[in-house]
Design an enzyme around this catalytic site. Structure first.
Site, PDB file in Angstrom:
ATOM      1  N   HIS A 109       0.700  -1.136   0.164  1.00 37.56           N
ATOM      2  CA  HIS A 109       0.005  -0.053   0.064  1.00 37.56           C
ATOM      3  C   HIS A 109       0.886   1.057  -0.135  1.00 37.56           C
ATOM      4  CE1 HIS A 109      -3.263  -2.697   1.929  1.00 37.56           C
ATOM      5  NE2 HIS A 109      -3.410  -2.752   0.826  1.00 37.56           N
ATOM      6  N   GLU A 133       1.543   3.973   2.790  1.00 35.89           N
ATOM      7  CA  GLU A 133       1.874   3.392   4.236  1.00 35.89           C
ATOM      8  C   GLU A 133       3.229   3.543   4.370  1.00 35.89           C
ATOM      9  OE1 GLU A 133      -0.246  -0.574   4.974  1.00 35.89           O
ATOM     10  OE2 GLU A 133      -2.193   0.395   4.500  1.00 35.89           O
ATOM     11  N   HIS A 148       2.879  -3.196   7.090  1.00 40.19           N
ATOM     12  CA  HIS A 148       1.743  -2.300   6.630  1.00 40.19           C
ATOM     13  C   HIS A 148       1.999  -1.106   8.048  1.00 40.19           C
ATOM     14  CE1 HIS A 148      -0.564  -4.729   3.749  1.00 40.19           C
ATOM     15  NE2 HIS A 148       0.199  -5.382   4.259  1.00 40.19           N
ATOM     16  N   GLU A 203       1.555  -4.264  11.796  1.00 44.89           N
ATOM     17  CA  GLU A 203       0.990  -3.079  11.208  1.00 44.89           C
ATOM     18  C   GLU A 203       1.666  -1.904  12.468  1.00 44.89           C
ATOM     19  OE1 GLU A 203      -1.839  -2.132   9.387  1.00 44.89           O
ATOM     20  OE2 GLU A 203      -2.373  -4.073   8.718  1.00 44.89           O
TER      21      GLU A 203
END
Length: 609
Positions: free
Chosen positions: A392, A395, A488, A561
């Site tokens: 992504h 990110e 992420h 994350e």
């Protein structure tokens, strides 16, 4: 040779190389060594800077490259404390104000068709000619930049619109743009009025980032948190439309530190494709680090940008050499050899003049009758650890964590050496370079989220995902994969945490997937939260890298994350993460991996045990 040319034409490949074995005089076919993907960068270094990233041909791109110095804040930066009295101005638009900046790439078709290095250098003026002398000047036509429009409502209040991900109508969150012509003592207010997420860390105290070129030059100051009177709220639709998704506004005050400065504002610390290329080139030019880190080309993206993978491991030792036979007339080091007695009265010193002192030589007779030593024991195959990042593009914390991984694994600490001895690390630092380059938030140039395409069999549409999965499958066949982790960032939760896959394949493996996250929590207690970790597999996540790799047979398959905001834990509670904090999480992951794979069973305890 004729045979080599024939095979290359028949196989439609120039990777086949035909040589003649000097001993048997037979032709031997082998594959050429893969070309170093940074060779073109090295070749160009003497003549000037390397060729830049490839952009969609319709994108206008400024010629100069934007770069920032990396200087972490001296102390952790505090969250903004909401008072409940923050103003929430509803968007009013061009009917009330004047457009002072507008840029959106225009294509004859709403899909990616072709690319070029540097994009289009035919630049149209992004602002009207009748700007006032005190109007702010905006710009976003640089790598990873995202700002579509700026509307001046008053002298100090501007409404800003973000560009959607290219070839979509959604995913407005990442912003990164330049501001000039400001006054120091004026309090400006910016409202980004077309954000797409209902929940945001901006409601919990997260603040945007500001970079001042003058501060960087005078005080060696890097990115700093900025903003006061911060509000994040849903826009009231004048004419509600069921088919149109609601939009949201981020509104904040900002004080610029200098008059007529050049400043940048961003959602998080930028990390561009060019930044990655600079890092990899420096790594491959290092005289020591390049001996155990090899850069290769995984594939090329839709726009033709290189998707790299880096292999980090201790190279195998050179093959052992056999003891040479004693030359004719030389002294054999076998004490029982009868030929030594025959040589005593000969000119022994002259015969042995060319034999190095202490050489383990044998005469031909002894060499023939002495049993050959047993072959050296084959070294145990090292298992692989696979890490990927930046699927992504918005990110950016994932790139900073990956940088922490690479820094640690190529360092000279004993822990790094032990990890290189134990494992083969395969790192894919940037899965979606096209999206990173154009300033997308979530998608590639297909207009799709690559992290939902891991079940695809279409190589041409999603090449980074297809080739990453192929690489993992081959590693599983050749040596096994002990762990996979996709990096992420999260826009709605604090701290760093992991998503895993619950093992239900046998009672002996229950909770196994929770061991590593629990150990990581203990090694980074002020940043990593085990309570935030989840291990259930949702149906909406079945096409993600984590779930697909787990279904391929890798039990320890994770998504890690990192919050765009910061931590709620310990001494770091209510403070923002810096780029250095993200890098430190990469290092903590490596240290935990060493403990996790330690043969001492006391270092691995099951959750609840």
């Amino acid at each position: 040779t004729y045979l080599s040319s024939f095979l290359q034409n028949a196989l439609k490949s120039n990777q086949v190389e035909i040589n003649t074995d000097s001993r048997t005089l037979r032709p031997v076919a082998k594959l050429r060594e893969p070309r170093d993907p940074l060779a073109n960068l090295r070749d160009a270094a003497a003549d000037g800077p390397p060729a830049g990233p490839r952009w969609p041909a319709e994108c206008q791109v400024l010629e100069e490259r934007v770069q920032h110095i990396e200087v972490p804040p001296a102390v952790p930066e505090q969250y903004y404390s909401p008072t409940g009295r923050e103003v929430q101005p509803q968007p009013v638009g061009e009917e009330v104000g004047q457009v002072v900046f507008q840029y959106y790439p225009v294509s004859a078709v709403n899909y990616f068709s072709r690319s070029s290095v540097g994009g289009s250098r035919i630049l149209t003026p992004p602002c009207p000619a009748d700007l006032r002398a005190d109007d702010l000047r905006f710009e976003s036509r640089f790598e990873s930049g995202n700002l579509a429009k700026a509307v001046r409502i008053t002298e100090t209040y501007y409404e800003l619109h973000l560009r959607t991900d290219l070839y979509t109508h959604r995913h407005m969150q990442w912003f990164y743009f330049r501001v000039e012509n400001m006054r120091r003592r004026a309090v400006y207010r910016f409202s980004i009025v077309n954000l797409s997420k209902a929940e945001s860390l901006y409601t919990c105290g997260m603040r945007p980032l500001l970079y001042s070129e003058r501060d960087a030059a005078l005080n060696r100051a890097g990115w700093r948190r900025c903003g006061d009177n911060i509000a994040y709220f849903r826009n009231e639709e004048a004419t509600p439309n069921e088919d149109q998704a609601p939009s949201y506004t981020l509104s904040f005050n900002v004080d610029f530190p200098h008059d007529n400065d050049t400043c940048y504002l961003a959602h998080c610390y930028p990390y561009t494709y060019s930044d990655l290329q600079d890092y990899l080139l420096k790594l491959q030019n290092h005289p020591v680090k390049s001996t155990f880190s090899k850069l290769r080309l995984l594939c090329r993206s839709l726009a033709g940008n290189n998707v790299y993978y880096l292999t980090i491991t201790t190279p195998p030792p050179p093959p052992a050499t056999t003891a040479p036979s004693s030359p004719n007339g030389g002294t054999c080091n076998n004490n029982n050899c009868t030929s030594n007695a025959n040589n005593v009265n000969n000119n022994v010193n002259n015969n042995n003049a060319n034999i190095p002192q202490g050489s383990p030589t044998r005469c031909a007779a002894c060499a023939a009758c002495t049993p050959a030593p047993p072959p050296p024991e084959e070294p145990k195959k090292k298992k692989a650890v696979v890490l990927t990042a930046r699927v992504h593009p918005g990110e950016t914390p994932s790139s900073w964590m990956m940088k922490g991984f690479m820094d640690f694994l190529t360092g000279n600490s004993n822990q790094a050496k032990e990890l290189r001895d134990k494992f083969i690390f395969k790192l894919v630092p940037m899965l979606n370079p096209d999206g990173v380059i154009v300033g997308n938030n979530r998608c590639s140039l297909t207009g799709r989220d690559l992290n939902r395409q891991y079940r695809t069999v279409i190589r041409e549409t999603y090449p980074p995902v297809w080739h990453t999965k192929l690489m993992i499958r081959r590693l599983m066949e050749e040596c096994g994969v002990v762990m996979y982790c996709d990096l992420h960032a999260h826009s709605r939760k604090h701290n760093v945490f992991i998503y895993g896959c619950e093992n239900k394949r046998g009672p002996d493996k229950q909770l196994q997937e929770q061991v590593f996250p629990l150990m990581l929590h203990k090694n980074a207690a002020d940043k990593f939260s085990f309570e935030n970790c989840k291990f259930r597999i949702q149906r909406s996540k079945e096409g993600t890298g984590r779930v697909v790799v787990w279904m391929m047979g890798v039990a320890n398959s994770y998504t890690m994350e990192a919050s765009f905001g910061g931590s709620t834990l310990g001494s770091r509670a209510a403070t923002h993460f810096s780029a250095q904090d993200f890098e430190n999480m990469g290092r903590a992951f490596c240290e935990t991996l060493l403990d996790f794979c330690d043969q001492d069973p006391s270092k691995v305890t099951r959750p609840g045990g």
